[in-house]
Design an enzyme around this catalytic site. Structure first.
Site, mmCIF file in Angstrom:
data_model
loop_
_atom_site.group_PDB
_atom_site.id
_atom_site.type_symbol
_atom_site.label_atom_id
_atom_site.label_comp_id
_atom_site.label_asym_id
_atom_site.label_seq_id
_atom_site.Cartn_x
_atom_site.Cartn_y
_atom_site.Cartn_z
ATOM 1 N N HIS A 307 -5.442 -38.420 12.694
ATOM 2 C CA HIS A 307 -6.422 -37.352 12.842
ATOM 3 C C HIS A 307 -7.808 -37.935 12.674
ATOM 4 C CE1 HIS A 307 -8.420 -33.507 12.307
ATOM 5 N NE2 HIS A 307 -7.337 -32.970 12.852
ATOM 6 N N ASP A 364 0.683 -30.832 14.115
ATOM 7 C CA ASP A 364 1.596 -30.733 15.259
ATOM 8 C C ASP A 364 2.945 -31.392 15.028
ATOM 9 O OD1 ASP A 364 -0.168 -29.355 16.941
ATOM 10 O OD2 ASP A 364 -1.275 -31.197 17.303
HETATM 11 N N1 ACO Z 1 0.063 -43.789 16.788
HETATM 12 C C1 ACO Z 1 -0.237 -45.101 16.731
HETATM 13 N N2 ACO Z 1 -1.473 -45.576 16.476
HETATM 14 C C2 ACO Z 1 -2.439 -44.681 16.263
HETATM 15 C C3 ACO Z 1 -2.205 -43.298 16.295
HETATM 16 C C4 ACO Z 1 -0.892 -42.849 16.549
HETATM 17 N N3 ACO Z 1 -0.606 -41.549 16.589
HETATM 18 N N4 ACO Z 1 -3.348 -42.644 16.054
HETATM 19 C C5 ACO Z 1 -4.292 -43.589 15.874
HETATM 20 N N5 ACO Z 1 -3.750 -44.820 16.000
HETATM 21 C C6 ACO Z 1 -4.439 -46.111 15.806
HETATM 22 C C7 ACO Z 1 -5.337 -46.452 16.970
HETATM 23 O O1 ACO Z 1 -4.662 -47.205 17.946
HETATM 24 C C8 ACO Z 1 -6.454 -47.219 16.270
HETATM 25 O O2 ACO Z 1 -5.966 -48.515 16.002
HETATM 26 P P1 ACO Z 1 -7.009 -49.773 15.967
HETATM 27 O O3 ACO Z 1 -7.953 -49.477 14.859
HETATM 28 O O4 ACO Z 1 -6.135 -50.966 15.740
HETATM 29 O O5 ACO Z 1 -7.672 -49.793 17.321
HETATM 30 C C9 ACO Z 1 -6.606 -46.497 14.942
HETATM 31 O O6 ACO Z 1 -5.315 -45.950 14.678
HETATM 32 C C10 ACO Z 1 -7.651 -45.396 14.947
HETATM 33 O O7 ACO Z 1 -7.334 -44.514 16.027
HETATM 34 P P2 ACO Z 1 -8.400 -43.788 16.972
HETATM 35 O O8 ACO Z 1 -7.755 -43.473 18.264
HETATM 36 O O9 ACO Z 1 -9.673 -44.587 16.986
HETATM 37 O O10 ACO Z 1 -8.651 -42.482 16.121
HETATM 38 P P3 ACO Z 1 -9.354 -41.178 16.647
HETATM 39 O O11 ACO Z 1 -9.951 -40.548 15.455
HETATM 40 O O12 ACO Z 1 -10.246 -41.471 17.795
HETATM 41 O O13 ACO Z 1 -8.143 -40.306 17.234
HETATM 42 C C11 ACO Z 1 -6.255 -38.899 17.306
HETATM 43 C C12 ACO Z 1 -7.500 -39.310 16.520
HETATM 44 C C13 ACO Z 1 -6.654 -38.587 18.759
HETATM 45 C C14 ACO Z 1 -5.693 -37.632 16.683
HETATM 46 C C15 ACO Z 1 -5.207 -40.059 17.265
HETATM 47 O O14 ACO Z 1 -4.821 -40.294 15.925
HETATM 48 C C16 ACO Z 1 -3.985 -39.758 18.136
HETATM 49 O O15 ACO Z 1 -4.010 -40.054 19.331
HETATM 50 N N6 ACO Z 1 -2.893 -39.168 17.547
HETATM 51 C C17 ACO Z 1 -1.734 -38.780 18.326
HETATM 52 C C18 ACO Z 1 -2.002 -37.477 19.057
HETATM 53 C C19 ACO Z 1 -2.020 -36.294 18.125
HETATM 54 O O16 ACO Z 1 -1.143 -36.115 17.292
HETATM 55 N N7 ACO Z 1 -3.044 -35.463 18.310
HETATM 56 C C20 ACO Z 1 -3.184 -34.202 17.538
HETATM 57 C C21 ACO Z 1 -4.337 -34.298 16.601
HETATM 58 S S1 ACO Z 1 -4.435 -32.878 15.594
HETATM 59 C C22 ACO Z 1 -5.016 -31.686 16.640
HETATM 60 O O17 ACO Z 1 -5.801 -31.866 17.525
HETATM 61 C C23 ACO Z 1 -4.500 -30.427 16.394
#
Ligand code: ACO
Length: 430
Positions: A307, A364
């Protein structure tokens, strides 16, 4: 200026005021930055940018705190209902009995769609995603209410328009589902409460009413309540952006639905279930999928994890996980996907990749398993989220509408394209 930040550019020092929110959140006010220095700030994905001041929802992502109008989500989940919470979020206070009755009456009086809307539903193909139908139909509904056209009349009729949108989103959502299944539309029953009525419109048949089991109604009401607002996320920021141009409430909410649809935001609940089904089908115990989710080249992520704001367990996920266990036990459902989800969570929470990045289950991760247990089809999951989020979008719209000094949302950019170039006639182009 009591407290300020100093910024030194080319030897010159600029003082920027700081602001503190009611929960001690601090910000540097850069509104005069470009005029004074010629610089803008660059913040990809707005991770460090406060786009507004708001008094609706407070989140402390480090501590895992979520409060609507100051009230902890745990208390509301235990003691309140979606409609009471919707009043809290939109009107700014918990309703007393008379206010709750009035709000419920407004919802009932405005629950029917204009009959002509039926023809719009008929024009969608059966394969249309219900989120596409939902956003289109919310926008289409605005055509029937001329009072939405100007900001002044919207302000004057706000309570009715807010109730109408909150009530009709549920009718539209249920009709979208019926349309996709080729089933006749079921009209709402005025004697039913909000969530029961939605289940009735989704599942009743012309010759047989859907049996409203209290544990199912309660579980769905809780899901709506837990989604009711979440400060400046992708869809709410979209609603505020559209509202800032003085577009109407329905148009702003329809834009919110589109922003919510993507799998990185509200669409994650559908993506989680599809991920769990894929793991189940492949016979994996989850460990192969976790490996793939850690590999950036695999194109996979552990959906329902991570998140932007929570760097701790999402408080909504804790509540939903418990509700999931309770509902499945009460309904005597044994779902292998729940076992896979629990195993994935356990493995991920011990894995250095997820620990270092502070990736925890979000709202979720378990909500889809409850919805599946109560018979909601997977393509409707994000629609359920949209119904739940409606109070938050409406309240955020209201904040923008009521702030007469608010400017249109219009970020800047750093241009990195070609410098001055000239038109070349087609015959001379390579
Ligand atoms: N699985 C694996 N790796 C992940 C995940 C995940 N679910 N989420 C983040 N990471 C990793 C990224 O690859 C990144 O790694 P790095 O630092 O080595 O490059 C690091 O963790 C940070 O991730 P970002 O994408 O920069 O984080 P951001 O804050 O931009 O994204 C998000 C947040 C979109 C929720 C992300 O965690 C994600 O894609 N999660 C899966 C989708 C999801 O569950 N979305 C629902 C969110 S809650 C909502 O909207 C109701």
């Amino acid at each position: 200026m009591d407290k300020y930040a100093e910024l030194k550019i080319d030897g010159k020092v600029y003082r920027l005021p700081t602001i503190e929110g009611s929960e001690g959140e601090r910000a540097i006010d850069i509104s005069s930055l470009r005029n004074e220095t010629g610089y803008i700030t660059l913040d990809d994905g707005y991770g460090n940018t406060g786009s507004c001041k708001s008094s609706i929802t407070f989140i402390d992502g480090e501590k895992g705190i979520l409060r609507y109008r100051g009230i902890p989500i745990e208390e509301l989940a235990e003691k309140s209902s979606f409609i009471e919470v919707a009043h809290l979020i939109i009107m700014g206070k918990l309703p007393n009995s008379a206010e709750l009755r009035r709000f419920s009456d407004l919802l009932t009086e405005n629950e029917l769609l204009h009959e002509n809307m039926k023809y719009h539903f008929e024009s969608f193909p059966a394969t249309a995603h219900p989120m596409a139908i939902l956003s289109s139909m919310i926008n289409a509904a605005s055509c029937f209410y001329p009072e939405l056209v100007t900001q002044d009349s919207m302000r004057e009729h706000f309570e009715v328009e807010a109730a109408r949108l909150l009530s009709q989103v549920r009718t539209i959502a249920a009709f979208a589902y019926r349309q996709s299944r080729g089933l006749p539309f079921m009209y709402p029953k005025p004697e039913y409460k909000y969530t029961a009525n939605f289940l009735h419109m989704m599942f009743s048949l012309p010759y047989q009413d859907y049996e409203l089991r209290p544990e199912i109604v309660k579980a769905l009401d809780l899901i709506f309540l837990l989604h009711a607002d979440h400060e400046q996320n992708c869809s709410t920021a979209t609603v505020r952006t559209v509202a800032s141009s003085k577009a109407n409430l329905f148009a702003s909410a329809a834009a919110g639905v589109c922003a919510l649809w993507g799998p990185l935001h509200g669409g994650a609940n559908q993506a989680v279930l599809e991920m769990l089904e894929e793991i189940h089908r492949s016979g994996d115990d989850g460990s192969k999928f976790i490996q793939a989710a850690k590999d950036k080249n695999s194109g996979k992520r552990l959906m329902g994890f991570g998140h932007r704001v929570y760097k701790n367990y999402d408080p909504r996920a804790k509540i939903i996980k418990k509700a999931c266990d309770d509902v499945l036990a009460k309904l005597h459902v044994k779902d292998p996907l729940l076992d896979i989800a629990k195993r994935l969570e356990e493995t991920a929470l011990q894995d250095p990749y997820f620990i270092e990045r502070k990736l925890y289950p979000n709202v979720d991760f378990y909500s889809g398993i409850i919805m599946r247990a109560i018979g909601i089809p997977v393509e409707m999951f994000t629609v359920i989220f949209a119904i739940g989020r409606m109070p938050g979008w409406i309240a955020n719209f209201k904040e923008v509408m009521e702030d007469r000094t608010a400017r249109i949302y219009r970020p800047r950019q750093i241009y990195v394209g070609p410098t001055l170039n000239h038109y070349v006639p087609i015959k001379d182009r390579k």
